[in-house]
Design a protein around this motif. Structure first.
Motif, PDB file in Angstrom:
ATOM      1  N   ARG A 117      92.345  95.258  90.429  1.00 56.79           N
ATOM      2  CA  ARG A 117      92.828  94.416  89.401  1.00 56.79           C
ATOM      3  C   ARG A 117      92.221  93.065  90.444  1.00 56.79           C
ATOM      4  NH1 ARG A 117      98.367  97.525  91.735  1.00 56.79           N
ATOM      5  NH2 ARG A 117      96.438  98.047  93.261  1.00 56.79           N
ATOM      6  N   ILE A 118      91.321  93.098  90.837  1.00 52.92           N
ATOM      7  CA  ILE A 118      90.945  91.969  91.622  1.00 52.92           C
ATOM      8  C   ILE A 118      90.122  91.931  91.142  1.00 52.92           C
ATOM      9  CG2 ILE A 118      92.198  92.671  93.925  1.00 52.92           C
ATOM     10  CD1 ILE A 118      89.478  93.719  95.140  1.00 52.92           C
ATOM     11  N   PRO A 119      88.741  90.553  91.210  1.00 52.22           N
ATOM     12  CA  PRO A 119      87.270  90.318  91.096  1.00 52.22           C
ATOM     13  C   PRO A 119      86.260  91.620  90.818  1.00 52.22           C
ATOM     14  CG  PRO A 119      88.537  88.587  91.329  1.00 52.22           C
ATOM     15  CD  PRO A 119      89.261  89.508  91.325  1.00 52.22           C
ATOM     16  N   SER A 120      86.399  92.073  90.506  1.00 58.64           N
ATOM     17  CA  SER A 120      84.789  92.481  90.404  1.00 58.64           C
ATOM     18  C   SER A 120      82.874  91.799  90.405  1.00 58.64           C
ATOM     19  CB  SER A 120      84.454  93.490  89.169  1.00 58.64           C
ATOM     20  OG  SER A 120      84.302  93.711  87.921  1.00 58.64           O
ATOM     21  N   CYS A 121      81.754  92.292  90.611  1.00 59.43           N
ATOM     22  CA  CYS A 121      80.827  91.283  91.168  1.00 59.43           C
ATOM     23  C   CYS A 121      79.703  91.909  91.216  1.00 59.43           C
ATOM     24  CB  CYS A 121      80.641  90.800  92.098  1.00 59.43           C
ATOM     25  SG  CYS A 121      79.283  89.918  92.408  1.00 59.43           S
ATOM     26  N   LEU A 122      78.938  92.470  89.999  1.00 59.79           N
ATOM     27  CA  LEU A 122      77.237  92.831  89.874  1.00 59.79           C
ATOM     28  C   LEU A 122      76.398  91.736  90.571  1.00 59.79           C
ATOM     29  CD1 LEU A 122      75.895  95.048  88.898  1.00 59.79           C
ATOM     30  CD2 LEU A 122      75.654  94.145  86.540  1.00 59.79           C
ATOM     31  N   HIS A 123      76.006  92.499  92.109  1.00 55.26           N
ATOM     32  CA  HIS A 123      75.044  91.944  92.279  1.00 55.26           C
ATOM     33  C   HIS A 123      73.412  92.623  91.462  1.00 55.26           C
ATOM     34  CE1 HIS A 123      71.791  90.403  94.855  1.00 55.26           C
ATOM     35  NE2 HIS A 123      70.929  91.497  95.247  1.00 55.26           N
ATOM     36  N   VAL A 124      72.667  91.642  91.178  1.00 54.70           N
ATOM     37  CA  VAL A 124      70.832  92.029  90.654  1.00 54.70           C
ATOM     38  C   VAL A 124      70.184  91.014  91.283  1.00 54.70           C
ATOM     39  CG1 VAL A 124      69.683  93.044  88.481  1.00 54.70           C
ATOM     40  CG2 VAL A 124      72.740  93.329  88.582  1.00 54.70           C
ATOM     41  N   CYS A 125      68.498  91.836  91.758  1.00 51.48           N
ATOM     42  CA  CYS A 125      67.774  90.939  92.213  1.00 51.48           C
ATOM     43  C   CYS A 125      66.621  91.194  91.995  1.00 51.48           C
ATOM     44  CB  CYS A 125      67.922  91.143  94.022  1.00 51.48           C
ATOM     45  SG  CYS A 125      67.699  92.475  94.557  1.00 51.48           S
ATOM     46  N   GLY A 126      66.309  90.203  91.734  1.00 55.53           N
ATOM     47  CA  GLY A 126      64.566  90.724  90.617  1.00 55.53           C
ATOM     48  C   GLY A 126      64.933  89.852  89.495  1.00 55.53           C
ATOM     49  N   ASN A 127      62.924  89.634  88.620  1.00 54.36           N
ATOM     50  CA  ASN A 127      63.511  88.738  87.572  1.00 54.36           C
ATOM     51  C   ASN A 127      64.551  90.030  86.198  1.00 54.36           C
ATOM     52  OD1 ASN A 127      62.293  87.954  85.239  1.00 54.36           O
ATOM     53  ND2 ASN A 127      61.143  86.794  86.471  1.00 54.36           N
ATOM     54  N   LEU A 128      64.948  89.220  85.939  1.00 49.10           N
ATOM     55  CA  LEU A 128      66.153  89.011  84.697  1.00 49.10           C
ATOM     56  C   LEU A 128      65.394  90.117  83.534  1.00 49.10           C
ATOM     57  CD1 LEU A 128      69.243  87.250  85.744  1.00 49.10           C
ATOM     58  CD2 LEU A 128      68.773  89.952  86.343  1.00 49.10           C
ATOM     59  N   GLY A 129      64.335  88.987  83.375  1.00 50.70           N
ATOM     60  CA  GLY A 129      64.114  88.905  82.179  1.00 50.70           C
ATOM     61  C   GLY A 129      63.535  89.894  81.097  1.00 50.70           C
ATOM     62  N   GLU A 130      63.426  91.137  81.390  1.00 53.79           N
ATOM     63  CA  GLU A 130      63.744  92.347  80.278  1.00 53.79           C
ATOM     64  C   GLU A 130      64.807  93.199  79.982  1.00 53.79           C
ATOM     65  OE1 GLU A 130      60.958  93.036  78.791  1.00 53.79           O
ATOM     66  OE2 GLU A 130      59.937  91.137  79.741  1.00 53.79           O
ATOM     67  N   VAL A 131      65.778  91.978  80.893  1.00 57.45           N
ATOM     68  CA  VAL A 131      67.419  93.134  81.151  1.00 57.45           C
ATOM     69  C   VAL A 131      68.346  92.592  80.655  1.00 57.45           C
ATOM     70  CG1 VAL A 131      66.270  95.156  83.188  1.00 57.45           C
ATOM     71  CG2 VAL A 131      67.103  92.778  83.661  1.00 57.45           C
ATOM     72  N   VAL A 132      68.473  90.885  80.839  1.00 61.17           N
ATOM     73  CA  VAL A 132      69.007  90.037  80.427  1.00 61.17           C
ATOM     74  C   VAL A 132      70.415  90.300  79.845  1.00 61.17           C
ATOM     75  CG1 VAL A 132      67.884  88.233  79.450  1.00 61.17           C
ATOM     76  CG2 VAL A 132      70.114  87.875  81.280  1.00 61.17           C
ATOM     77  N   ASP A 133      70.151  90.795  78.967  1.00 61.38           N
ATOM     78  CA  ASP A 133      70.504  91.253  77.156  1.00 61.38           C
ATOM     79  C   ASP A 133      71.439  92.360  77.789  1.00 61.38           C
ATOM     80  OD1 ASP A 133      70.676  88.768  75.858  1.00 61.38           O
ATOM     81  OD2 ASP A 133      68.196  89.365  75.398  1.00 61.38           O
ATOM     82  N   GLU A 134      71.302  93.304  78.550  1.00 62.10           N
ATOM     83  CA  GLU A 134      71.999  94.709  78.747  1.00 62.10           C
ATOM     84  C   GLU A 134      73.007  94.401  79.770  1.00 62.10           C
ATOM     85  OE1 GLU A 134      72.501  97.556  76.724  1.00 62.10           O
ATOM     86  OE2 GLU A 134      71.383  95.902  75.200  1.00 62.10           O
ATOM     87  N   VAL A 135      72.465  93.793  80.869  1.00 65.91           N
ATOM     88  CA  VAL A 135      73.403  93.649  81.853  1.00 65.91           C
ATOM     89  C   VAL A 135      74.460  92.026  81.727  1.00 65.91           C
ATOM     90  CG1 VAL A 135      73.022  92.511  84.326  1.00 65.91           C
ATOM     91  CG2 VAL A 135      71.434  93.452  83.445  1.00 65.91           C
ATOM     92  N   LEU A 136      74.055  91.790  80.998  1.00 68.89           N
ATOM     93  CA  LEU A 136      75.241  90.877  80.504  1.00 68.89           C
ATOM     94  C   LEU A 136      76.619  91.041  79.879  1.00 68.89           C
ATOM     95  CD1 LEU A 136      73.665  87.071  79.544  1.00 68.89           C
ATOM     96  CD2 LEU A 136      74.848  88.242  81.840  1.00 68.89           C
ATOM     97  N   LYS A 137      76.208  92.373  78.974  1.00 64.62           N
ATOM     98  CA  LYS A 137      76.779  93.436  78.567  1.00 64.62           C
ATOM     99  C   LYS A 137      77.897  93.769  79.430  1.00 64.62           C
ATOM    100  CE  LYS A 137      74.055  94.098  74.263  1.00 64.62           C
ATOM    101  NZ  LYS A 137      73.887  95.379  73.615  1.00 64.62           N
ATOM    102  N   ILE A 138      77.763  94.607  80.687  1.00 68.69           N
ATOM    103  CA  ILE A 138      78.415  94.818  81.437  1.00 68.69           C
ATOM    104  C   ILE A 138      79.703  93.855  81.967  1.00 68.69           C
ATOM    105  CG2 ILE A 138      78.752  95.598  83.989  1.00 68.69           C
ATOM    106  CD1 ILE A 138      75.473  95.831  84.142  1.00 68.69           C
TER     107      ILE A 138
END
Length: 298
Positions: free
Chosen positions: A180-201
């Motif tokens: 019920r509290i905020p959740s946060c996703l930490h992904v380090c590194g370059n997001l170039g190849e994965v950004v669209d999928e990550v932003l769907k989370i």
């Protein structure tokens, strides 16, 4: 969200150098002093949302060492939720010293890729990831009950191309859904190849590195964050040199120009565990000073 009480709040990604204490008390708990040092240093540096320091092991072993179904680095049976919380005791200590604490969980995909499967219970890592998510959801609920401000899920593996992004998304969504509290996703590194999928989370906040991966600014430019805040890594976690306040201000200004100051949390790129204690402390102090200097403008 209840963690945004001012513009450019400061936080940490999680880990801090391990500073062991001596004396009789250390015989009972060799790392209790390290927890106390990590918490005290974060408070002294002026960090708004601290962590417990994550001093009890690397991000894999700190979790899998107490999960039923795992022995050492091997999966030997069906993974189950732990009988008792894994990180809550240290988190409660941090909460006794500071009103705002971030609970931190290593994500299911990252854990799965750090383990060997030595049981017929799993045909592949994708099945293991989902059982790990169920187990970690129990830990997330325990952290929420303890009173943390948010729960961060660390998934560095997602930027590497090694993990199944669809399964990884399903697993993180499962953990976030029990909170019920905020959740946060930490992904380090370059997001170039994965950004669209990550932003769907389906998390409340994203946390990415920008000081050593400034390409991420270009990657995220024009992307729809759907109103979600972003943890903005502005301190180089792998560099033993301490940045000047002016350097950090310039890094933050780039983020403000793109995301808006009201949508940013300020933090290091990643954990600080591999640095010397004084370097880690000075980096956090520099970060908070830079945010303090920019805040009146916004």
């Amino acid at each position: 969200m209840n963690f945004i009480t001012k513009v450019l709040p400061t936080t940490v990604v999680g880990s801090y150098p391990v500073v062991r204490a001596g004396g009789l008390r250390s015989l009972l708990d060799p790392l209790r002093g390290a927890v106390e040092t990590a918490v005290a240093d974060q408070v002294r540096a002026g960090v708004d949302i601290i962590s417990d320091g994550q001093v009890r092991g690397d991000m894999i072993t700190a979790f899998v060492s107490r999960l039923p179904g795992i022995k050492g680095q091997s999966v030997v049976g069906r993974v189950q939720p732990p009988a008792n919380p894994l990180t809550v005791a240290d988190t409660k200590y941090a909460l006794s010293q500071h009103s705002r604490v971030k609970g931190i969980i290593t994500g299911p995909s990252t854990l799965a890729h750090g383990l060997r499967i030595e049981t017929p219970n799993y045909r592949g890592r994708e099945e293991l990831v989902l059982d790990l998510a169920q187990a970690l959801a129990t830990e997330a609920r325990a952290l929420e009950a303890a009173g943390v401000t948010m729960v961060q899920i660390d998934e560095p593996i997602l930027s590497t191309g090694a993990a199944d992004l669809a399964v990884g998304r399903q697993a993180v969504d499962l953990i976030a859904s029990v909170l019920r509290i905020p959740s946060c996703l930490h992904v380090c590194g370059n997001l170039g190849e994965v950004v669209d999928e990550v932003l769907k989370i389906q998390v409340s906040v994203f946390d990415f590195e920008f000081s050593e991966n400034q390409e991420n600014l270009e990657v995220l430019s024009g992307k729809d964050l759907r109103g979600r805040p972003i943890g903005y890594g502005c301190i180089a976690s792998a560099d033993p040199g301490v940045e000047s306040v002016e350097t950090v201000e310039k890094r933050l200004q780039k983020g403000i120009d793109l995301f808006g100051a009201e949508n940013m949390l300020v933090d290091p790129d990643c954990g600080l565990r591999m640095l010397e204690r004084e370097v880690a402390f000075q980096k956090l102090s520099t970060m908070t000073k830079a945010a303090d200097r920019l805040r009146p403008e916004y």
